[in-house]
Design a protein around this motif. Structure first.
Motif, PDB file in Angstrom:
ATOM      1  N   SER A  14       1.081  40.131   4.448  1.00 25.09           N
ATOM      2  CA  SER A  14       2.169  39.391   3.660  1.00 25.09           C
ATOM      3  C   SER A  14       3.010  38.483   4.327  1.00 25.09           C
ATOM      4  O   SER A  14       3.791  37.657   4.165  1.00 25.09           O
ATOM      5  CB  SER A  14       2.830  40.364   2.749  1.00 25.09           C
ATOM      6  OG  SER A  14       3.348  41.461   3.444  1.00 25.09           O
ATOM      7  N   HIS A  15       3.398  39.177   5.776  1.00 21.24           N
ATOM      8  CA  HIS A  15       4.337  38.715   6.586  1.00 21.24           C
ATOM      9  C   HIS A  15       3.942  38.647   8.082  1.00 21.24           C
ATOM     10  O   HIS A  15       3.564  39.856   8.408  1.00 21.24           O
ATOM     11  CB  HIS A  15       5.857  39.249   6.404  1.00 21.24           C
ATOM     12  CG  HIS A  15       6.762  38.473   7.207  1.00 21.24           C
ATOM     13  ND1 HIS A  15       8.004  39.001   7.028  1.00 21.24           N
ATOM     14  CD2 HIS A  15       7.000  37.329   7.706  1.00 21.24           C
ATOM     15  CE1 HIS A  15       8.922  38.157   7.938  1.00 21.24           C
ATOM     16  NE2 HIS A  15       8.322  37.031   8.135  1.00 21.24           N
ATOM     17  N   ARG A  67       0.215  25.078   2.770  1.00 21.10           N
ATOM     18  CA  ARG A  67       1.451  25.616   3.441  1.00 21.10           C
ATOM     19  C   ARG A  67       2.918  25.179   2.562  1.00 21.10           C
ATOM     20  O   ARG A  67       2.834  24.017   2.085  1.00 21.10           O
ATOM     21  CB  ARG A  67       1.508  25.436   4.721  1.00 21.10           C
ATOM     22  CG  ARG A  67       2.197  23.982   5.105  1.00 21.10           C
ATOM     23  CD  ARG A  67       2.256  23.952   6.587  1.00 21.10           C
ATOM     24  NE  ARG A  67       2.898  22.588   6.901  1.00 21.10           N
ATOM     25  CZ  ARG A  67       3.084  21.870   8.159  1.00 21.10           C
ATOM     26  NH1 ARG A  67       2.763  22.653   9.415  1.00 21.10           N
ATOM     27  NH2 ARG A  67       3.896  20.916   8.363  1.00 21.10           N
ATOM     28  N   MET A  74       5.164  29.476   4.552  1.00 20.72           N
ATOM     29  CA  MET A  74       4.320  30.256   3.714  1.00 20.72           C
ATOM     30  C   MET A  74       3.145  29.648   3.605  1.00 20.72           C
ATOM     31  O   MET A  74       3.081  28.392   3.266  1.00 20.72           O
ATOM     32  CB  MET A  74       5.062  30.165   2.226  1.00 20.72           C
ATOM     33  CG  MET A  74       4.300  31.426   1.365  1.00 20.72           C
ATOM     34  SD  MET A  74       5.116  33.078   2.051  1.00 20.72           S
ATOM     35  CE  MET A  74       5.178  33.983   0.527  1.00 20.72           C
ATOM     36  N   GLY A 127       0.306  34.408  -0.709  1.00 20.21           N
ATOM     37  CA  GLY A 127       0.803  33.917   0.304  1.00 20.21           C
ATOM     38  C   GLY A 127       1.017  34.820   1.430  1.00 20.21           C
ATOM     39  O   GLY A 127       1.119  36.136   1.363  1.00 20.21           O
ATOM     40  N   THR A 128       1.148  34.236   2.837  1.00 15.72           N
ATOM     41  CA  THR A 128       1.581  35.168   4.121  1.00 15.72           C
ATOM     42  C   THR A 128       2.654  34.210   4.547  1.00 15.72           C
ATOM     43  O   THR A 128       2.587  32.972   4.883  1.00 15.72           O
ATOM     44  CB  THR A 128       0.284  34.852   5.047  1.00 15.72           C
ATOM     45  OG1 THR A 128      -0.671  35.776   4.687  1.00 15.72           O
ATOM     46  CG2 THR A 128       0.791  35.412   6.567  1.00 15.72           C
ATOM     47  N   ARG A 129       3.708  34.942   4.900  1.00  9.61           N
ATOM     48  CA  ARG A 129       5.070  34.217   5.471  1.00  9.61           C
ATOM     49  C   ARG A 129       4.800  34.373   6.965  1.00  9.61           C
ATOM     50  O   ARG A 129       4.836  35.542   7.534  1.00  9.61           O
ATOM     51  CB  ARG A 129       6.145  34.909   5.074  1.00  9.61           C
ATOM     52  CG  ARG A 129       7.527  34.317   5.540  1.00  9.61           C
ATOM     53  CD  ARG A 129       8.687  34.541   4.881  1.00  9.61           C
ATOM     54  NE  ARG A 129       8.909  34.485   3.405  1.00  9.61           N
ATOM     55  CZ  ARG A 129       9.003  33.049   2.932  1.00  9.61           C
ATOM     56  NH1 ARG A 129       9.338  32.047   3.913  1.00  9.61           N
ATOM     57  NH2 ARG A 129       9.244  32.884   1.752  1.00  9.61           N
TER      58      ARG A 129
END
Lengths: 113, 114
Positions: free
Chosen positions: B9-10, B36, B89, B108-110
């Protein structure tokens, strides 16, 4: 170039009231698709409603409806009887034939109890 | 209801390092996408992928980026040498053949590049 503009970074509405979110786009295409996506906090984007440009009739999904003005290149989202669960970021998006989606910068909707 | 999932996730990384962002699309979907969103800016298309090859990519998707579907379930985005401006993101999306214009997005991946 295709661009999507959402001029309202933030909006608020009283619970049970109606709110309209604005979106305009720029394109030279005649055949395309328009979408509104909702992104609740920390959740993924989900499709709210879609509109084919060749259809004159405005799309409706329960409490959500659009006002599609092709000549004006305007695609606004109306939420009727707003509920607390409607609070989210709303993105307007455009897609021509092909795969690319073009998104606006989003409108953050707050629903006031 | 099936969902697109993304891990992590991050992600925090140092400039110049390689990162791999992972996505698991909905199982019967055939088309896959990466987008993105730089903080405060629009969601931007990066790439679409179908039948094990890139079908469309934007000008953002340069040689530093690559995508892969290494097995039947994962869809990855690799950034070879991250830059500060890659901080954003990253959203994965998928669709099946029937819902030709509805893409289903992951959470999403931050990515933070230091």
């Amino acid at each position: 170039a295709q661009t999507v503009t959402q001029s309202q970074p933030e909006m608020s509405v009283q619970e049970a009231e109606t709110v309209t979110l604005s979106c305009t786009y720029d394109t030279s295409e005649s055949d395309y698709y328009l979408f509104w996506y909702k992104q609740p906090p920390s959740r993924q984007m989900i499709l709210v409603i879609r509109q084919e440009a060749y259809k004159q009739q405005n799309a409706t999904e329960n409490r959500f409806s659009v006002n599609f003005q092709k000549a004006a290149k305007s695609f606004s989202l109306k939420i009727s009887d707003s509920q607390l669960g409607d609070a989210a970021m709303y993105f307007c998006a455009y897609r021509r034939s092909g795969n690319q989606f073009y998104f606006g910068t989003g409108t953050s909707l707050t629903v006031i109890p | 209801e099936p969902e697109v999932t993304q891990t992590p996730s991050h992600q925090v990384t140092q400039m110049g390092q390689e990162v791999i962002l992972r996505c698991v699309p909905i199982s019967n979907h055939l088309y896959f996408y990466w987008y993105r969103q730089i903080l405060g800016q629009k969601v931007e298309f990066l790439v679409s992928f179908y039948n094990n090859e890139i079908s469309e990519k934007s000008e953002i998707f340069d040689d530093q980026f690559s995508v892969e579907r290494p097995d039947g379930s994962n869809f990855t985005l690799k950034i070879r040498s991250t830059k500060l401006e890659d901080s954003a993101m990253y959203f994965c999306a998928s669709r099946n053949r029937e819902t030709t214009d509805t893409q289903y997005f992951g959470p999403g991946t931050r990515l933070t590049v230091l």
